[in-house]
Design a protein around this motif. Structure first.
Motif, PDB file in Angstrom:
ATOM      1  N   SER A  77       0.982  -1.065  -0.070  1.00 47.42           N
ATOM      2  CA  SER A  77       0.087   0.064   0.102  1.00 47.42           C
ATOM      3  C   SER A  77       0.780   1.150   0.129  1.00 47.42           C
ATOM      4  CB  SER A  77      -0.996  -0.015   1.147  1.00 47.42           C
ATOM      5  OG  SER A  77      -1.729   1.123   1.323  1.00 47.42           O
ATOM      6  N   GLN A  78       1.794   1.238   0.627  1.00 45.63           N
ATOM      7  CA  GLN A  78       2.935   2.410   0.758  1.00 45.63           C
ATOM      8  C   GLN A  78       3.512   2.528  -0.525  1.00 45.63           C
ATOM      9  OE1 GLN A  78       4.116   3.181   5.230  1.00 45.63           O
ATOM     10  NE2 GLN A  78       4.573   1.164   4.675  1.00 45.63           N
ATOM     11  N   GLU A  79       4.183   1.446  -1.153  1.00 45.13           N
ATOM     12  CA  GLU A  79       4.995   1.381  -1.997  1.00 45.13           C
ATOM     13  C   GLU A  79       4.162   2.098  -3.376  1.00 45.13           C
ATOM     14  OE1 GLU A  79       8.003  -2.311  -1.484  1.00 45.13           O
ATOM     15  OE2 GLU A  79       6.264  -2.788  -2.628  1.00 45.13           O
ATOM     16  N   LEU A  80       2.878   1.697  -3.496  1.00 45.08           N
ATOM     17  CA  LEU A  80       1.858   2.122  -4.722  1.00 45.08           C
ATOM     18  C   LEU A  80       1.374   3.590  -4.333  1.00 45.08           C
ATOM     19  CD1 LEU A  80       0.360  -1.260  -5.210  1.00 45.08           C
ATOM     20  CD2 LEU A  80       2.239   0.114  -6.452  1.00 45.08           C
ATOM     21  N   GLY A  81       1.544   3.973  -3.039  1.00 49.60           N
ATOM     22  CA  GLY A  81       0.765   5.351  -2.479  1.00 49.60           C
ATOM     23  C   GLY A  81      -0.496   5.073  -2.382  1.00 49.60           C
ATOM     24  N   TYR A  82      -1.209   4.164  -2.221  1.00 51.67           N
ATOM     25  CA  TYR A  82      -2.572   3.853  -2.020  1.00 51.67           C
ATOM     26  C   TYR A  82      -2.910   4.456  -0.391  1.00 51.67           C
ATOM     27  CZ  TYR A  82      -2.874   1.331  -6.291  1.00 51.67           C
ATOM     28  OH  TYR A  82      -2.642   0.703  -7.556  1.00 51.67           O
ATOM     29  N   PHE A  83      -1.793   4.215   0.344  1.00 51.75           N
ATOM     30  CA  PHE A  83      -2.033   4.583   1.960  1.00 51.75           C
ATOM     31  C   PHE A  83      -2.688   5.821   2.050  1.00 51.75           C
ATOM     32  CE2 PHE A  83       1.531   7.486   3.133  1.00 51.75           C
ATOM     33  CZ  PHE A  83       2.084   7.420   2.008  1.00 51.75           C
ATOM     34  N   THR A  84      -2.536   6.777   1.329  1.00 50.49           N
ATOM     35  CA  THR A  84      -2.943   8.205   1.573  1.00 50.49           C
ATOM     36  C   THR A  84      -4.760   8.199   1.080  1.00 50.49           C
ATOM     37  OG1 THR A  84      -2.469   8.944  -0.766  1.00 50.49           O
ATOM     38  CG2 THR A  84      -0.890   9.301   0.776  1.00 50.49           C
ATOM     39  N   ASP A  85      -4.934   7.147   0.673  1.00 55.89           N
ATOM     40  CA  ASP A  85      -6.629   7.200   0.400  1.00 55.89           C
ATOM     41  C   ASP A  85      -7.275   6.959   1.807  1.00 55.89           C
ATOM     42  OD1 ASP A  85      -5.938   7.459  -2.242  1.00 55.89           O
ATOM     43  OD2 ASP A  85      -6.798   5.283  -2.730  1.00 55.89           O
ATOM     44  N   SER A  86      -6.675   6.595   3.008  1.00 52.15           N
ATOM     45  CA  SER A  86      -7.400   6.279   3.982  1.00 52.15           C
ATOM     46  C   SER A  86      -6.874   7.205   5.304  1.00 52.15           C
ATOM     47  CB  SER A  86      -7.364   4.966   4.430  1.00 52.15           C
ATOM     48  OG  SER A  86      -5.962   4.558   4.846  1.00 52.15           O
TER      49      SER A  86
END
Lengths: 236, 355
Positions: free
Chosen positions: A95-104
């Motif tokens: 999630s962090q590598e793909l930048g998805y973590f900032t969605d939550s």
């Protein structure tokens, strides 16, 4: 970018953590996070085991993966010797590598942790030391901690520590050449790459939300926002 | 408590604990919150038991809190731990003893991973050489520092000045023991007694005269949860888990709690204060809370060390009710004095929790 499941399968913790889940739910029964949050490690295992790319993407963009406390109580009880906590660690990394973590909301907290803990490790050689446990940020520490914070060198001396001094002992100063070794380890092993990724995506999100963010440190609005914000939808 | 059957069943979980010559690795959390505990551990080992314990000033955090908050990759943590193995090897030691339960769990995880995947160990050796030009041998014996005290519990009993017995009633004190999750939940064979019936603290308590309370939430996590405490917005998780334990142990009227994990000791202490101030509740009958000790502090008291020398003034829940039960003499007015007996002020009193 390869398939999400394939990328998960490159993480040793994923390989070790999921041997084939029979969905019995014992992990959920023992899980402290499941009791507090809208969280179910059984469903996490079922989702990744499905290899459904859309479901896995939704999962690593969600609040859900950030609810685990990594106590690893699940490991002890799983009849298949799975460790849902390890699966979570692999999902969080992706999630962090793909930048998805900032969605939550919970995912965005990685920025505060990186700045506070990551910064402290490189600055002092410790994950935690008295300087970063400020009474203002930690009211739960109580008046004894206030007193300790006001008298740290003296109390550390009384306790036999070697507070911020050279040589062995508790809370000693870690020598600059040792911090340089840590710095090189972080470089060689890819920690700085992960740090940079967390920074890049956090700055993008801060700009998107119109919240002030600085290049370093914790004295910025975005840090305080992600550190304190709780929309109340995570449990109850 | 019926223990004979359990002892037989869990015989396989009796692990080897080296007898002497230890390479000591400190805990970030322990050094911060209860630094007297590490000092006490070293005094007992070196002065009382005449053991060889070596500390290298060049050791650092293991990065465990960074790893378990997912900002530090596994490869980084493994290489930092490998560097500690290198310092141990350079010093001529083969037995490593981390003070921190998170570290101990990670060291165990690293060695277990390397056993299953030798290619990962080879990769970490390359990383370490590239970054530091250091090489290492894996430890022959890895145990937590609480295992060391457990091993020498009967020797400590022989040297003891105090028993875990209520001086007024002559009855054993009722003790809640709390084992840090990462001591043996991930790798049960790495803990004395395994994960379900860990004996590491029970062994100390019973050897020194106390009785262990078996309560429903005995094995529940204290609630640290790494990111769940470190980030202010998440702390409800942390306090709720401790609260669940307090409510579960309350009917058994514990005289004190003892933990082998630096974080757990602190949280079980601080969250009692927080709950008292938030809800006006304590889990004892006097409004003072249930005292919480580290296992080093418990051993120090048994050995007759002064409560204020080992750091019991750094706890938010007052220890005096426990000291009174143990019959330990102390001067209340000395509690908050500095190292030379000077006045450095005193903590303010909480609103609800009686201190």
């Amino acid at each position: 970018m390869g398939k999400l499941y394939d990328r998960l399968n490159q993480d040793i913790r994923f390989i070790e953590g999921l041997n084939g889940c029979l969905n019995c739910g014992v992990c959920t029964a023992i899980c402290p996070a499941a009791e507090f949050y809208h969280y179910d490690p059984r469903v996490i295992c079922a989702t990744v085991q499905s290899k459904d790319e859309k479901m896995i993407e939704a999962l690593i963009r969600s609040e859900t993966i950030w609810y685990c406390g990594e106590c690893m109580s699940c490991k002890t009880r799983c009849p298949r010797n799975n460790t849902p906590g390890f699966v979570i660690m692999a999902l969080r990394k992706l999630s962090q590598e793909l930048g998805y973590f900032t969605d939550s909301e919970k995912g965005r907290q990685q920025f505060a942790i990186k700045r506070a803990i990551g910064g402290n490790i490189l600055r002092t050689g410790y994950c935690v030391n008295p300087d970063i446990v400020s009474p203002q940020m930690h009211p739960e520490q109580g008046p004894v901690w206030d007193w300790i914070s006001m008298n740290t060198p003296e109390i550390m001396k009384k306790m036999g520590s070697n507070y911020k001094q050279a040589g062995v002992g508790g809370m000693r100063a870690i020598a600059p050449e040792v911090l340089e070794e840590l710095d090189r380890i972080f470089e060689v092993t890819g920690c700085y790459t992960l740090f940079d990724t967390i920074e890049k995506h956090s700055k993008h999100k801060a700009n998107e939300l119109g919240i002030e963010i600085s290049d370093e440190g914790i004295g910025n609005e975005y840090f305080m926002t992600v550190y304190t914000e709780n929309n109340g939808s995570h449990n109850g | 408590m019926e223990t004979e059957g359990k002892k037989r069943v869990w015989e396989e979980y009796q692990k080897e604990i080296a007898d002497d010559h230890y390479f000591y690795v400190r805990s970030c959390i322990r050094q911060t919150f209860f630094p007297g505990s590490e000092t006490t551990f070293l005094k007992i080992l070196q002065n009382d038991l005449k053991k060889d314990v070596f500390e290298d000033a060049r050791h650092t955090t293991c990065t465990g809190i960074g790893y378990h908050t997912d900002i530090v990759p596994l490869e980084t943590t493994m290489t930092v731990i490998a560097r500690h193995f290198a310092l141990m090897t350079e010093a001529g030691y083969v037995n490593i003893i981390p003070s921190c339960v998170t570290s101990f769990g990670l060291y165990t995880e690293v060695l277990d991973t390397w056993r299953h995947f030798p290619e990962i160990e080879a990769k970490i050796r390359e990383y370490l050489w590239k970054a530091t030009k250091r090489e290492f041998k894996v430890p022959e014996n890895l145990v937590h520092t609480s295992d060391i005290i457990y091993k020498f519990r009967n020797r400590i009993k022989d040297l003891s000045k105090v028993s875990l017995i209520n001086k007024k009633t002559g009855l054993p004190l009722n003790v809640v023991e709390h084992i840090g999750c990462h001591y043996s939940k991930m790798f049960p064979q790495s803990g004395v007694g395994g994960a379900e019936f860990p004996a590491v603290l029970t062994g100390m308590i019973e050897a020194w005269g106390g009785t262990v309370i078996d309560y429903p939430e005995r094995r529940h996590c204290c609630g640290f949860g790494f990111r769940q405490y470190l980030v202010k917005a998440n702390r409800g998780y942390s306090v709720s888990n401790s609260k669940k334990k307090f409510e579960s142990m309350q009917p058994y009227q514990p005289d004190f709690m003892v933990a082998n994990c630096p974080g757990c000791s602190m949280f079980l202490d601080r969250w009692q204060y927080t709950i008292a101030e938030m809800e006006g509740i304590t889990y004892d009958s006097n409004g003072t809370g249930i005292p919480v000790l580290t296992y080093e502090e418990m051993a120090g008291l048994v050995m007759g060390y002064s409560p204020w020398d080992i750091g019991l003034q750094m706890h938010q829940v007052s220890v005096e009710p426990l000291l009174d039960k143990l019959g330990i003499e102390y001067k209340k007015e000395d509690k908050y004095l500095g190292s030379n007996g000077q006045n450095i002020g005193e903590p303010q009193k909480p609103m609800f929790l009686i201190v």
